[in-house]
Design a protein around this motif. Structure first.
Motif, PDB file in Angstrom:
ATOM      1  N   ASP A  84      34.512  44.514 -17.662  1.00  0.00           N
ATOM      2  CA  ASP A  84      34.041  45.420 -18.697  1.00  0.00           C
ATOM      3  C   ASP A  84      32.589  45.031 -18.950  1.00  0.00           C
ATOM      4  OD1 ASP A  84      33.306  46.803 -20.930  1.00  0.00           O
ATOM      5  OD2 ASP A  84      35.155  46.425 -22.044  1.00  0.00           O
ATOM      6  N   TYR A  86      30.314  46.532 -20.653  1.00  0.00           N
ATOM      7  CA  TYR A  86      29.710  47.176 -21.829  1.00  0.00           C
ATOM      8  C   TYR A  86      28.700  46.279 -22.534  1.00  0.00           C
ATOM      9  CZ  TYR A  86      29.358  50.052 -25.997  1.00  0.00           C
ATOM     10  OH  TYR A  86      28.886  50.838 -27.014  1.00  0.00           O
ATOM     11  N   TRP A 113      32.395  50.573 -17.443  1.00  0.00           N
ATOM     12  CA  TRP A 113      30.955  50.643 -17.745  1.00  0.00           C
ATOM     13  C   TRP A 113      30.108  50.204 -16.560  1.00  0.00           C
ATOM     14  CZ3 TRP A 113      29.933  53.622 -21.658  1.00  0.00           C
ATOM     15  CH2 TRP A 113      30.902  53.764 -22.661  1.00  0.00           C
TER      16      TRP A 113
END
Ligand SMILES: Nc1ncnc2c1ncn2[C@@H]1O[C@H](COP(=O)(O)OP(=O)(O)O)[C@@H](O)[C@H]1O
Ligand SMILES: [Mg+2]
Length: 161
Positions: A84, A86, A113
């Motif tokens: 992830d 992000y 992401w």
């Protein structure tokens, strides 16, 4: 290459897609997961890992950025690594963490992401996009390599109703 599209009416449909993907995985496959916060990227990954035989908790690797899971695919051990990105601050962070070495043609890499990994993130074999639509989710799966095409050819998925 034509994308595969489906409507996932509820979370059980997302679970079914995750299970179908788990059965169609190839070693070395790189999957990008696109979609807004809450679209179901982690839910789909969790369903895939469960179906691949992982019985522990699957949390979003929000702060660690990456979490490896060891499973058996066709009787052989394979690492499925869930990212992830992000909260990744810069591409250097990806390189410094050694993530690029994870993309070695054997590990299955699933990336939430992926936009944040530009330009150091290796390219995907399959791009999956999730979009909130009414109470459910629209999903689109696009093969982007021969390996991705093989995976989606093997994908036996009919949304539950
Ligand atoms: N097909 C679906 N229809 C409706 N809700 C869904 C569906 N699939 C997953 N959900 C729900 O949507 C939310 C997705 O959260 P999450 O997977 O954390 O999103 P993301 O990782 O994309 O930010 C969860 O609350 C999950 O229960
Ligand atoms: Mg998530």
């Amino acid at each position: 290459m034509q994308p595969f599209k489906a409507y996932l009416a509820d979370e059980s449909a997302t679970d079914a897609l995750g299970a179908a993907l788990a059965r169609a995985l190839q070693p070395g496959l790189v999957i990008y997961l696109h979609g807004d916060l809450g679209a179901g990227k982690t839910a789909l990954t969790r369903a895939l890992l469960r179906a691949a035989g992982y019985t522990g908790t699957v949390k979003s690797p929000t702060y660690t950025l990456s979490e490896p899971y060891r499973v058996m695919l066709d009787g052989k051990p394979v690492n499925i690594i869930h990212y992830d990105l992000y909260r990744m601050a810069s591409p250097e962070e990806f390189l410094d963490a050694g993530f690029r070495e994870d993309f070695d043609g054997r590990n299955v890499c699933i990336v939430e992401w992926p936009e944040k990994g530009d330009p150091v993130l290796p390219p995907p074999d399959v791009r999956i996009s999730l979009d909130v639509s009414g109470p459910g989710r629209e999903v689109e799966l696009q093969p982007l390599s021969d390996l991705g095409l093989l995976c989606l050819d093997r994908l036996a998925f009919v949304p539950p109703r």
